[in-house]
Every structure is written in structure tokens, then in C-alpha cells.
Design an enzyme around this catalytic site. Structure first.
Site, PDB file in Angstrom:
ATOM      1  CG  ASP A 186      -1.794   1.222   1.298  1.00  0.00           C
ATOM      2  OD1 ASP A 186      -1.910   1.943   0.291  1.00  0.00           O
ATOM      3  OD2 ASP A 186      -2.377   1.463   2.375  1.00  0.00           O
ATOM      4  CG  HIS A 187       4.325   2.283  -1.287  1.00  0.00           C
ATOM      5  ND1 HIS A 187       5.500   2.980  -1.217  1.00  0.00           N
ATOM      6  CD2 HIS A 187       4.482   1.231  -0.462  1.00  0.00           C
ATOM      7  CE1 HIS A 187       6.341   2.369  -0.401  1.00  0.00           C
ATOM      8  NE2 HIS A 187       5.739   1.293   0.069  1.00  0.00           N
TER       9      HIS A 187
ATOM     10  CB  THR B  29      -0.788   3.553   7.370  1.00  0.00           C
ATOM     11  OG1 THR B  29       0.395   2.805   7.125  1.00  0.00           O
ATOM     12  CG2 THR B  29      -0.589   4.424   8.595  1.00  0.00           C
TER      13      THR B  29
ATOM     14  N   GLY C  76       3.034   3.296   9.380  1.00  0.00           N
ATOM     15  CA  GLY C  76       3.197   4.158   8.214  1.00  0.00           C
ATOM     16  C   GLY C  76       4.550   4.818   8.065  1.00  0.00           C
ATOM     17  CD  GLU C  77       7.045   2.933   5.300  1.00  0.00           C
ATOM     18  OE1 GLU C  77       6.123   3.038   4.471  1.00  0.00           O
ATOM     19  OE2 GLU C  77       7.602   1.861   5.569  1.00  0.00           O
TER      20      GLU C  77
ATOM     21  CG  ASN D 167       3.533   5.466   1.186  1.00  0.00           C
ATOM     22  OD1 ASN D 167       3.672   5.603  -0.011  1.00  0.00           O
ATOM     23  ND2 ASN D 167       4.200   4.548   1.886  1.00  0.00           N
TER      24      ASN D 167
ATOM     25  CB  THR E  71      10.221  -6.172   6.411  1.00  0.00           C
ATOM     26  OG1 THR E  71      10.853  -5.267   7.339  1.00  0.00           O
ATOM     27  CG2 THR E  71       8.900  -5.579   5.965  1.00  0.00           C
TER      28      THR E  71
ATOM     29  NE  ARG F 132      19.876  -3.353   6.130  1.00  0.00           N
ATOM     30  CZ  ARG F 132      19.322  -2.927   7.245  1.00  0.00           C
ATOM     31  NH1 ARG F 132      19.897  -3.177   8.416  1.00  0.00           N
ATOM     32  NH2 ARG F 132      18.183  -2.277   7.229  1.00  0.00           N
TER      33      ARG F 132
END
Length: 357
Positions: A63-64, A99, A131-132, A135, A220, A306
Site C-alpha cells: 500500500d503506497h 496505515t 506508516g511512513e 505515503n 520484514t 539484510r
């Protein structure tokens, strides 16, 4: 050089080829991560369908509102795409994660989720995160510190679960909290069983709290020791609420870079997903163009520990197996390159069949 072919056609409703099997015939759940930042929505749906035909068990869609990098070039509306994925596949699916605190009120997210769960019974789950800025800042609200974003996320979970429970019971509910208000209402389209609400976490405190109140956990990929600690703290929280974490979904979105050669796999990682090599918090960065500047600092060695970058299917199988052994029961796999058809064919043939619980 292998010649790659694409299988076409739609799976039958009861098609069992989409179940990844382990020794003894028990399912291992390896799903496909549909990255809407990278692919147009019609392509993402087609790849999800193709993934199922190659043995992947379900779909997680991102979701972006904006892509991470300008060159990724896409950012479709996740709920529209999920509806199409549900129609074209037969496995589970959900947003991983959405989010419901800034761009969209929790009540609206609950309505979208309940609609999908009504259309595709038993298949849809709801993943929620804090969220970030990339977005969420687009609606022009103040972007708060991490502790407030997490508080908003857990209150959003409360609103959604209250609305699900009341709607199943056929009654109305209201909510007045520190961050959200919802006047007396209910969902008029609601399945008999509410979608599971999974909470995204990257830290031990949030993981423990998710174990107490959520139906499951999403995170993640990252260092194994960090992931093991998250699983352990999630289990602690579940025990404190009188539940058994082993019966709750523990979901991992895993980014990898596979290609025919190691050099090509590394080029794909550096070009398409330098995000995987960024060893700092990304939550406060607002623009794909800012990420583009930061991506220039990423070097091949930054992916070590990573994100696996390799052409060797055996290395990828071992990498997946180690995450299953940590305690994740669902892994949604994202190959960062544009070579999705090749990736799905090779992993369906050479990687998924060798996995075990």
C-alpha cells in the site's frame, strides 16, 4: 541461457497446484509479494496469478501512495488491486501493510476489508502498520514522532475490531479516543467471520503489544537475531493475553534478489531496491527524489545480512528455510528485479518444493 515461458490461463476455483508442500504433504505457506511501486496494476495481478500456478500460496500487496524511487514508476491503489487479485487467484491475500491513521480513517479501512472478506470468504486478512512519511504526509497533516504513530496504529486497530465485532452482532458502535472519532454506526456489508487483523512491527515493545491484542504479526526481513527476538516478544504478549502464539499468524515479507548470475542479481538490487541496503530509519523521508539521492550511497556490501543477493537457488532455499525455522508460518517473497516470470518459474521448480516446517 534458459528459455523462459509464461503459463497463461485462469486457475480453476478448486485448483490445488497453488499449495507449496513440504515432506509429508503438509503445506508450507510461501506467498508472492506484489509490489505496486514497481509494476502497473494489471501486471501485478497477472504476476500474482502466475505465482499461484508456480506453487506460491497467497499474495501480499503493498500500500503506497508514492514509489520508493522515481524510476520504480508506479503506485496503484491497493484496495482496487486486491479486488482483482481475489478474482484471479484462489489463495489468501491482504495488504501488507496499510496505515489506517492518516490518509484513510480506520472505519473506511474496516469497510474495505469487510467488503473483500465478504466477496472472498476465508481468504482475506488485514495487515496494519504505523506508516511512513513517504505515503502519509501527502494529506498535509503533521507527521508525528514514532511513539505517537504507534499509538495511533493501536487505536486504529481498536476502532476496526470494535466495528467488526459490532457489525457481526448487528449492532452499532461509536468511538471517541485520543486520535480518532467515529460516530454511531456499523458496517452493513460484513462477513460472518471478521478478517484477521495483523499488526506490523519492527521492535520488541510493539511486537509484545501486538501479541496481546492483534490476531497476528507482520514484519520484514532483517538480521536473524532481530527477527528471532520479535517472534519471542510476540509470543510473550500472546501468553499474557491467554493465547498461544503458535496458533496465530506470524508473517514475514522477505525481499531477495535472484537473477541468472550474481552480477545481474546485484545490479537489480542496486537499481531496483537499494532500500534493502539502507541501514537507517526510512520513516521520516517524504519524497521518492530524496530516496533517489540516498540510494547513491548504497554499496554492494550494504546488503550483507539484510537481503540475500544470489543466483543460486540452493542459497535462496536455505535462506527461506532459516526463516521458517525461526517460527514464521507465512512468508511472502519479493524478488526485487523486473525478472518476475523467470523468478517465479525457477523458484516454483527449484526452491519451494524443498522447504519444510
Amino acid at each position: 541461457m534458459r528459455e523462459w515461458t509464461r503459463r497463461s490461463g485462469r486457475p480453476a476455483p478448486n485448483d490445488t497446484t497453488a499449495t507449496t508442500r513440504q515432506d509429508g504433504g503438509v503445506s508450507v505457506h510461501i506467498g508472492y509479494a506484489a509490489m505496486l511501486e514497481q509494476f502497473p496494476p494489471s501486471d501485478a495481478v497477472a504476476y500474482a496469478e502466475l505465482a499461484e500456478r508456480h506453487g506460491f500460496s497467497g499474495v501480499m500487496a503493498t500500500d503506497h501512495f508514492q514509489p520508493w524511487l522515481p524510476q520504480q514508476g508506479q503506485s496503484a491503489h491497493v484496495w482496487s488491486v486486491l479486488g482483482a487479485i481475489g478474482a484471479r487467484t484462489s489463495g489468501d491475500f491482504g495488504p501488507g501493510v496499510t496505515t489506517p491513521t492518516f490518509r484513510t480513517h480506520p472505519a473506511v479501512v474496516a469497510q474495505a476489508s469487510a467488503t473483500l472478506a465478504s466477496m472472498y470468504p476465508g481468504r482475506h486478512w488485514l495487515g496494519i502498520g504505523s506508516g511512513e512519511a513517504l505515503n502519509e504526509h501527502v494529506v498535509g497533516e503533521y507527521w508525528p514522532e514514532a511513539h505517537e504513530r504507534i499509538a495511533r496504529m493501536f487505536e486504529a486497530v481498536e476502532v476496526i475490531r470494535k466495528l467488526f465485532a459490532a457489525s457481526i452482532a448487528g449492532r452499532e458502535v461509536r468511538h471517541h479516543g485520543p486520535h480518532f472519532r467515529m460516530e454511531t454506526t456499523r458496517l452493513w456489508t460484513m462477513p460472518p467471520v471478521a478478517p484477521k487483523v495483523l499488526v506490523a512491527t519492527a521492535g520488541p515493545v510493539t511486537a509484545r503489544r501486538a501479541g496481546k491484542i492483534a490476531d497476528g504479526l507482520i514484519t520484514t526481513g532483517g538480521p536473524y537475531d532481530r527477527l528471532a527476538a520479535l517472534i519471542a516478544r510476540f509470543a510473550e504478549g500472546a501468553r499474557e493475553s491467554g493465547r498461544d502464539a503458535s496458533t496465530m499468524p506470524r508473517v514475514l515479507q522477505l525481499h531477495v534478489s535472484w537473477a541468472e548470475t550474481d552480477a545481474e542479481a546485484m545490479r537489480n538490487a542496486l537499481t531496483e531496491w537499494p532500500i534493502g541496503g539502507m541501514r537507517f530509519s526510512r520513516s521520516d523521508i517524504r519524497s521518492p527524489f530524496e530516496f533517489e539521492q540516498l540510494a547513491r550511497t548504497v554499496r554492494p556490501e550494504d546488503f550483507q545480512g539484510r537481503m540475500l543477493v544470489s543466483s543460486d537457488p540452493d542459497a535462496h532455499r536455505a535462506h527461506l528455510q532459516r526463516h521458517l525455522d525461526l517460527g514464521f508460518d507465512r512468508i511472502y517473497l519479493h524478488n526485487v528485479g523486473r525478472n518476475q516470470e523467470q523468478f517465479l518459474e525457477v523458484f516454483g521448480r527449484e526452491v519451494l518444493p524443498g522447504l519444510r516446517a
